[in-house]
Design an enzyme around this catalytic site. Structure first.
Site, PDB file in Angstrom:
ATOM      1  N   SER A  68       0.789  -1.229   0.000  1.00  0.00           N
ATOM      2  CA  SER A  68       0.000   0.000   0.000  1.00  0.00           C
ATOM      3  C   SER A  68       0.824   1.283   0.000  1.00  0.00           C
ATOM      4  O   SER A  68       0.344   2.319  -0.430  1.00  0.00           O
ATOM      5  CB  SER A  68      -0.927   0.026   1.217  1.00  0.00           C
ATOM      6  OG  SER A  68      -1.784  -1.085   1.173  1.00  0.00           O
ATOM      7  N   SER A  69       2.044   1.213   0.499  1.00  0.00           N
ATOM      8  CA  SER A  69       2.821   2.455   0.599  1.00  0.00           C
ATOM      9  C   SER A  69       4.312   2.170   0.423  1.00  0.00           C
ATOM     10  O   SER A  69       4.769   1.044   0.631  1.00  0.00           O
ATOM     11  CB  SER A  69       2.580   3.118   1.953  1.00  0.00           C
ATOM     12  OG  SER A  69       3.228   2.383   2.972  1.00  0.00           O
TER      13      SER A  69
END
Length: 115
Positions: A68-69
């Site tokens: 996600s990041s």
């Protein structure tokens, strides 16, 4: 030469007996032999040809890993290595795709029924 009755042949090629009868009428696939009593028989060669035509086109196998990041880059690298090990153990020829946080982020808004 091995011959198959219509029922066995239909099961092996994944169609119904009626489909084979229809193909015969349309000239799409004539039986190898029709007995005096009208029974249709199909050859091993016909079976091989039909099964060869039904094989799907060569597929590409893709391994996909996503986090996600950017903070999770180490997790992404572990995912990639695990997927590669799995694919190689299975003997697959594959391509690897990885992704970091490509999802669309919408700003949080709250709504109330009175709006």
């Amino acid at each position: 030469m091995k011959l198959y009755g219509i029922g066995d042949f239909a099961k092996m090629v994944g169609v119904t007996q009626q489909t084979l009868r229809n193909w015969d009428k349309l000239g799409k696939l004539k039986p190898h032999h029709v007995s005096d009593s009208g029974y249709r028989y199909y050859s091993q060669t016909q079976l091989n040809e039909l099964l060869r035509k039904k094989e799907p086109a060569q597929r590409m196998i893709v391994g996909y890993a996503r986090v996600s990041s950017p903070k999770q880059k180490d997790d992404l690298e572990r995912q990639i290595e695990n997927i590669k090990m799995y694919m190689l153990a299975k003997g697959y020829s594959f391509e690897m795709i990885s992704d970091i946080g490509s999802g669309i982020e919408y700003p949080y808004q709250s709504y109330s029924p009175s709006d």
